[in-house]
Scaffold this motif. Structure first.
Motif, PDB file in Angstrom:
ATOM      1  N   LEU A 108      32.904  37.241  49.101  1.00 33.09           N
ATOM      2  CA  LEU A 108      32.513  35.919  48.615  1.00 33.09           C
ATOM      3  C   LEU A 108      31.008  35.693  48.674  1.00 33.09           C
ATOM      4  CD1 LEU A 108      35.228  33.748  50.409  1.00 33.09           C
ATOM      5  CD2 LEU A 108      35.372  34.824  48.175  1.00 33.09           C
ATOM      6  N   GLY A 109      30.308  36.507  49.453  1.00 36.19           N
ATOM      7  CA  GLY A 109      28.889  36.243  49.669  1.00 36.19           C
ATOM      8  C   GLY A 109      28.677  35.012  50.517  1.00 36.19           C
ATOM      9  N   ALA A 110      29.596  34.762  51.469  1.00 34.85           N
ATOM     10  CA  ALA A 110      29.542  33.553  52.302  1.00 34.85           C
ATOM     11  C   ALA A 110      29.787  33.913  53.759  1.00 34.85           C
ATOM     12  CB  ALA A 110      30.585  32.550  51.813  1.00 34.85           C
ATOM     13  N   PRO A 111      28.852  34.610  54.405  1.00 33.14           N
ATOM     14  CA  PRO A 111      29.086  35.048  55.784  1.00 33.14           C
ATOM     15  C   PRO A 111      29.204  33.905  56.781  1.00 33.14           C
ATOM     16  CG  PRO A 111      26.821  35.500  55.106  1.00 33.14           C
ATOM     17  CD  PRO A 111      27.563  35.094  53.877  1.00 33.14           C
ATOM     18  N   LEU A 112      28.408  32.864  56.627  1.00 34.77           N
ATOM     19  CA  LEU A 112      28.459  31.757  57.586  1.00 34.77           C
ATOM     20  C   LEU A 112      29.746  30.956  57.439  1.00 34.77           C
ATOM     21  CD1 LEU A 112      24.761  30.481  57.471  1.00 34.77           C
ATOM     22  CD2 LEU A 112      25.826  32.030  59.111  1.00 34.77           C
ATOM     23  N   SER A 113      30.162  30.694  56.209  1.00 39.90           N
ATOM     24  CA  SER A 113      31.386  29.928  55.987  1.00 39.90           C
ATOM     25  C   SER A 113      32.600  30.633  56.565  1.00 39.90           C
ATOM     26  CB  SER A 113      31.598  29.695  54.486  1.00 39.90           C
ATOM     27  OG  SER A 113      30.503  29.025  53.919  1.00 39.90           O
ATOM     28  N   THR A 114      32.706  31.922  56.322  1.00 36.94           N
ATOM     29  CA  THR A 114      33.867  32.649  56.826  1.00 36.94           C
ATOM     30  C   THR A 114      33.838  32.744  58.348  1.00 36.94           C
ATOM     31  OG1 THR A 114      32.660  34.714  56.389  1.00 36.94           O
ATOM     32  CG2 THR A 114      34.249  34.005  54.740  1.00 36.94           C
ATOM     33  N   THR A 115      32.655  32.844  58.933  1.00 38.79           N
ATOM     34  CA  THR A 115      32.558  32.845  60.394  1.00 38.79           C
ATOM     35  C   THR A 115      33.086  31.539  60.970  1.00 38.79           C
ATOM     36  OG1 THR A 115      30.645  34.338  60.348  1.00 38.79           O
ATOM     37  CG2 THR A 115      30.993  33.071  62.355  1.00 38.79           C
ATOM     38  N   THR A 149      24.033  44.796  48.481  1.00 39.28           N
ATOM     39  CA  THR A 149      23.048  45.807  48.082  1.00 39.28           C
ATOM     40  C   THR A 149      23.630  46.741  47.028  1.00 39.28           C
ATOM     41  OG1 THR A 149      21.971  45.742  50.247  1.00 39.28           O
ATOM     42  CG2 THR A 149      21.583  47.689  48.887  1.00 39.28           C
ATOM     43  N   VAL A 150      24.880  47.105  47.211  1.00 39.17           N
ATOM     44  CA  VAL A 150      25.526  48.023  46.269  1.00 39.17           C
ATOM     45  C   VAL A 150      25.941  47.307  44.986  1.00 39.17           C
ATOM     46  CG1 VAL A 150      27.513  49.551  45.914  1.00 39.17           C
ATOM     47  CG2 VAL A 150      26.312  49.547  48.113  1.00 39.17           C
ATOM     48  N   THR A 151      26.534  46.126  45.122  1.00 44.01           N
ATOM     49  CA  THR A 151      27.063  45.428  43.953  1.00 44.01           C
ATOM     50  C   THR A 151      26.043  44.511  43.279  1.00 44.01           C
ATOM     51  OG1 THR A 151      27.902  43.593  45.309  1.00 44.01           O
ATOM     52  CG2 THR A 151      29.374  45.460  44.941  1.00 44.01           C
ATOM     53  N   LYS A 152      24.873  44.323  43.892  1.00 40.75           N
ATOM     54  CA  LYS A 152      23.825  43.451  43.351  1.00 40.75           C
ATOM     55  C   LYS A 152      24.286  42.000  43.249  1.00 40.75           C
ATOM     56  CE  LYS A 152      21.493  47.222  42.727  1.00 40.75           C
ATOM     57  NZ  LYS A 152      20.469  47.631  43.713  1.00 40.75           N
ATOM     58  N   GLY A 153      25.012  41.536  44.241  1.00 43.28           N
ATOM     59  CA  GLY A 153      25.464  40.159  44.258  1.00 43.28           C
ATOM     60  C   GLY A 153      26.903  40.055  44.703  1.00 43.28           C
ATOM     61  N   SER A 154      27.330  38.836  45.003  1.00 46.56           N
ATOM     62  CA  SER A 154      28.705  38.618  45.412  1.00 46.56           C
ATOM     63  C   SER A 154      29.637  38.686  44.209  1.00 46.56           C
ATOM     64  CB  SER A 154      28.837  37.242  46.084  1.00 46.56           C
ATOM     65  OG  SER A 154      28.675  36.210  45.123  1.00 46.56           O
ATOM     66  N   PHE A 155      30.926  38.587  44.476  1.00 46.67           N
ATOM     67  CA  PHE A 155      31.917  38.587  43.393  1.00 46.67           C
ATOM     68  C   PHE A 155      31.648  37.446  42.416  1.00 46.67           C
ATOM     69  CE2 PHE A 155      35.934  36.874  41.781  1.00 46.67           C
ATOM     70  CZ  PHE A 155      36.414  37.974  41.078  1.00 46.67           C
ATOM     71  N   PHE A 156      31.326  36.267  42.939  1.00 46.60           N
ATOM     72  CA  PHE A 156      31.085  35.120  42.070  1.00 46.60           C
ATOM     73  C   PHE A 156      29.806  35.297  41.256  1.00 46.60           C
ATOM     74  CE2 PHE A 156      33.277  33.010  45.815  1.00 46.60           C
ATOM     75  CZ  PHE A 156      34.532  33.134  45.241  1.00 46.60           C
ATOM     76  N   HIS A 157      28.783  35.863  41.848  1.00 47.22           N
ATOM     77  CA  HIS A 157      27.553  36.119  41.098  1.00 47.22           C
ATOM     78  C   HIS A 157      27.803  37.087  39.949  1.00 47.22           C
ATOM     79  CE1 HIS A 157      25.114  34.864  44.846  1.00 47.22           C
ATOM     80  NE2 HIS A 157      25.015  33.915  43.934  1.00 47.22           N
ATOM     81  N   LYS A 158      28.625  38.095  40.178  1.00 45.51           N
ATOM     82  CA  LYS A 158      28.929  39.050  39.113  1.00 45.51           C
ATOM     83  C   LYS A 158      29.697  38.366  37.980  1.00 45.51           C
ATOM     84  CE  LYS A 158      27.661  42.524  39.509  1.00 45.51           C
ATOM     85  NZ  LYS A 158      26.290  43.015  39.292  1.00 45.51           N
ATOM     86  N   GLN A 159      30.549  37.411  38.316  1.00 47.30           N
ATOM     87  CA  GLN A 159      31.265  36.686  37.274  1.00 47.30           C
ATOM     88  C   GLN A 159      30.319  35.814  36.449  1.00 47.30           C
ATOM     89  OE1 GLN A 159      34.505  34.698  39.487  1.00 47.30           O
ATOM     90  NE2 GLN A 159      35.903  35.976  38.290  1.00 47.30           N
ATOM     91  N   VAL A 160      29.392  35.141  37.115  1.00 44.52           N
ATOM     92  CA  VAL A 160      28.448  34.293  36.388  1.00 44.52           C
ATOM     93  C   VAL A 160      27.549  35.132  35.492  1.00 44.52           C
ATOM     94  CG1 VAL A 160      26.524  32.667  36.638  1.00 44.52           C
ATOM     95  CG2 VAL A 160      28.495  32.498  38.160  1.00 44.52           C
ATOM     96  N   GLU A 161      27.249  36.345  35.881  1.00 47.55           N
ATOM     97  CA  GLU A 161      26.388  37.220  35.086  1.00 47.55           C
ATOM     98  C   GLU A 161      26.977  37.525  33.718  1.00 47.55           C
ATOM     99  OE1 GLU A 161      25.411  40.756  37.210  1.00 47.55           O
ATOM    100  OE2 GLU A 161      24.237  39.702  38.740  1.00 47.55           O
ATOM    101  N   ARG A 162      28.289  37.368  33.557  1.00 46.77           N
ATOM    102  CA  ARG A 162      28.908  37.604  32.253  1.00 46.77           C
ATOM    103  C   ARG A 162      28.358  36.673  31.199  1.00 46.77           C
ATOM    104  NH1 ARG A 162      35.212  37.443  33.876  1.00 46.77           N
ATOM    105  NH2 ARG A 162      34.464  35.386  34.532  1.00 46.77           N
TER     106      ARG A 162
END
Length: 558
Positions: free
Chosen positions: A411-418, A447-460
Motif C-alpha cells: 500500500l505504501g503506508a508503513p505508518l498506517s499499517t503499524t 525501490t524496485v516497483t518505483k512506487g506503491s500499488f496505488f501509485h502504479k495504478q494512477v500512472e496509467r
C-alpha cells in the motif's frame, strides 16, 4: 389580507428574507475556506457518519451475496466452502462474473465507467491530486455494487479499497451542495477515507493516519481535526453495530525477546520478496489481459466470467484463498497451518488475486496483502520457533509482524499499517518490531516497483504522484487556464507560426518555450480552422506555476 412580498423585513433580523438567506448562505460557504473553523469539523463528523454507514452497508451487502452464492456469511467462507460440492464453488464465481460483466456493460454504455472497471483507492488519490477533490456519484455507487457482487461470489480480493472509495464518493455527494473550495473538498475526501478504514478495522487512529499518508499525502494542521473527527465517528458507528471486536481474531502476543527482534530484520526483507511480485503481477496482469482482449476483439466487460471460472476452479481445490480471506488470516495468526501449506497458500493467493483484478472484478488489495503477510510471518515464525524454542515469543508475533510488513509495502503506508496492528493487538513490542520490518519492506519494494500499488495504478492515466505536486501541476494546468484571450476580430495567423494549443498542459507549454527559445506564443484551438484564441507568454507560464506551487505548499504545511 396582505401577502408577504420579497421586500418584507424578516421578523428576526429586520432584513428582507432573500437577503437574509443569501447572507446565511455566504456565511456558511465562507466558513469552509478556513480549515480550522468548527463548521468544517462538524462537517467531518457528518461525513464520518455517512461513510461509516457506507462501509457497514458494503460489508452487509457482501455477506448477503455470499449467503446466496455459498450459503454462508463472509467471515467463514473457507469453512463453508469445504462442506460444499466443488461444483457449487466453481459456479459461484462464474455466476458472479456474469453479473459483474453485465454491470460493467451497463456502466460502459451509460458512460459511468470510462475504463470498464470498478474504481478504488487509486481513483480517490487521483481525484485529490488532479480534480480538486471532486468525484462523480454514479461511478462510485456502481463500483460499490460491482465490488459487493464480486467479493460475495467468492473471488479473491479485499473489501477495504471499495469501502474507502465509497466513503470518499459519499463525502463528495454530501458536500457538493455546499460548493466547497478545493482544499476543503480534499479534506472531505480524507474524512470519507478515514471513516471507512476506521469502520472496517475498528481502528480510528490508523484510519486518520491512512487518510493523511495515502489519500492527502501530507499532515497539515488544518486537516487534523476534521479527519480525526470523521475517523472516530466511523469507528464508533462500527462498534455500535458490530461491537469492539477487531475485523478478525488476533491471538494474544507474548513479550518478544531480543533474538525475536533481531529475527524481524530478515522477515522485512522476505516481506518485500512477497510484496514485489504481488504488485508487479497485479499491475502487469491487468494490462496484459486487456491487451490480449483487444487483440481478440473481446470486450472488457466480458472478461469477469472467464476470471470467475478460473478462480472457482482454484477455490475448489484450495478454498482458503476464496473471498476476503479473514478466516484463513486468523487461522494463520493462531498457528493453524503447517509451513508447507503456508508457502503454498502464498503462491496460490497471489495468483488468484492477480486473476481476480486482471479480469475486471471489483475489489482491493488491502485484505489480500494482510493475508499474504500473515501466511509469510506464520511460516517464518514456525522456523524461528524451531530454532529458538522457548526463547521465542511464538508464531503469532511473527505472523502479525509479517502481516503488517507486506501490507505496508504493497500500500505504501508503513505508518498506517503499524498503527492498525497496534490497535488490533495492543502490543507495543509487536508494533516496534513491525516498524522495523515494514520500513525495510517498503523501501525495498518501492525501490524496485518505483512506487506503491496505488501509485502504479494512477500512472496509467499519466500522473506520477511519487514526484509530488511539482509534477502534478505541470500535468493539470492547461494553456487555456492562463492565456490572455483575444477578440473575435483577431487574425487567424499563419499556421507555420510557432504556437501552442489551448488544451496543452503547462509542462508542454514551458518545454515548448525553452526548446524554441521564445518569450511567448499564440494559443490556438484545435477545432475548425484552428483560429488564435489567446496569447501566452513565458512569464505568464512561470508565474502560474509559481502560484500553484505556493498554494500547494500552504495547503500541505498550514
Amino acid at each position: 389580507m396582505s401577502e408577504t412580498s420579497p421586500s418584507t423585513p424578516n421578523e428576526v433580523s429586520g432584513e428582507p428574507a432573500p437577503d437574509a438567506l443569501r447572507r446565511a448562505g455566504r456565511f456558511i460557504a465562507n466558513s469552509f475556506h478556513d480549515g480550522r473553523t468548527p463548521a468544517l469539523w462538524l462537517l467531518g463528523i457528518l461525513v464520518g457518519i455517512v461513510a461509516g454507514y457506507g462501509a457497514i452497508g458494503l460489508r452487509l451487502a457482501i455477506q448477503g451475496v455470499e449467503f446466496i452464492a455459498l450459503a454462508d456469511l463472509a467471515p467463514h467462507i473457507s469453512t463453508a466452502a469445504v462442506e460444499l460440492d466443488p461444483m457449487a464453488i466453481i459456479l459461484a464465481p462464474l455466476a458472479g462474473g456474469c453479473i459483474v460483466g453485465l454491470l460493467l456493460y451497463v456502466g460502459e454504455k451509460a458512460k459511468w465507467l470510462t475504463e470498464t472497471r470498478a474504481l478504488g483507492i487509486a481513483d480517490v488519490m487521483e481525484a485529490r491530486a488532479v480534480r480538486a477533490g471532486k468525484m462523480q456519484a454514479m461511478p462510485g455507487l456502481l463500483s460499490s455494487v460491482i465490488s459487493a457482487v464480486s467479493l460475495g461470489s467468492g473471488v479473491s480480493a479485499g473489501r477495504e479499497g471499495p469501502a474507502v472509495h465509497l466513503g470518499a464518493t459519499l463525502a463528495t455527494l454530501l458536500c457538493r451542495p455546499l460548493g466547497l473550495p478545493a482544499r476543503a473538498a480534499r479534506i472531505m475526501l480524507g474524512c470519507g477515507a478515514a471513516a471507512a478504514v476506521a469502520a472496517s478495522f475498528n481502528a480510528p487512529v490508523a484510519g486518520a493516519l491512512f487518510a493523511f499518508e495515502v489519500i492527502l499525502g501530507h499532515y497539515a494542521l488544518r486537516s487534523i481535526a476534521p479527519i480525526a473527527a470523521a475517523s472516530v465517528t466511523g469507528a464508533v458507528i462500527s462498534r455500535i453495530h458490530f461491537g469492539a471486536t477487531p475485523a478478525f481474531a488476533i491471538p494474544e502476543i507474548a513479550p518478544a525477546s531480543i533474538p525475536d527482534m533481531i529475527a524481524v530484520v530478515p522477515l522485512g526483507v522476505l516481506a518485500a520478496g512477497v510484496a514485489i511480485p504481488f504488485v508487479i503481477g497485479t499491475v502487469r496482469g491487468t494490462r496484459l489481459v486487456a491487451d490480449q482482449a483487444g487483440r481478440l476483439s473481446w470486450p472488457l466487460w466480458a472478461l469477469p466470467p472467464i476470471g470467475g471460472l478460473v478462480v472457482g476452479l482454484i477455490g475448489a481445490f484450495v478454498p482458503e484463498i476464496l473471498g476476503v480471506g479473514y478466516e484463513a488470516t486468523a487461522k494463520a495468526l493462531a498457528g493453524g497451518y503447517g509451513v508447507g501449506l503456508l508457502v503454498g497458500l502464498i503462491l496460490v493467493k497471489i495468483a488468484a488475486t492477480v486473476i481476480t483484478l486482471s479480469f475486471r472484478f471489483g475489489g482491493g488489495v488491502f485484505s489480500p496483502s494482510l493475508y499474504l503477510g500473515a501466511m509469510l510471518g506464520a511460516a517464518y515464525g514456525a522456523l524461528v520457533v524451531g530454532l529458538l524454542g522457548e526463547d521465542s515469543s511464538g508464531v503469532a508475533f511473527f505472523a502479525v509482524v509479517g502481516m503488517g510488513a507486506v501490507s505496508g509495502a504493497v500500500l505504501g503506508a508503513p505508518l498506517s499499517t503499524t498503527l492498525i496492528v497496534f490497535e488490533l493487538t495492543a502490543s507495543y513490542e509487536a508494533s516496534i518490531a513491525l516498524l522495523v520490518a515494514v520500513s525495510l519492506a517498503t523501501v525495498i519494494t518501492t525501490t524496485v516497483t518505483k512506487g506503491s500499488f496505488f501509485h502504479k495504478q494512477v500512472e496509467r492515466h499519466g500522473y506520477d504522484l511519487t514526484k509530488g505536486n511539482a509534477r502534478v501541476i505541470l500535468q493539470t494546468i492547461r494553456a487555456r487556464d492562463i492565456m490572455t484571450p483575444v477578440g473575435k476580430n483577431e487574425r487567424l495567423g499563419e499556421m507555420d507560426e510557432p504556437h501552442v494549443y489551448e488544451d496543452d498542459y503547462l509542462g508542454r507549454v514551458m518545454g515548448f518555450f525553452s526548446a524554441e527559445k521564445l518569450d511567448g506564443a499564440p494559443v490556438r484551438t484545435r477545432s475548425g480552422e484552428q483560429p488564435i484564441v489567446g496569447y501566452i507568454s513565458k512569464a505568464d507560464a512561470h508565474a502560474a506555476y509559481a502560484r500553484a506551487l505556493q498554494t500547494a505548499h500552504e495547503e500541505e504545511h498550514r
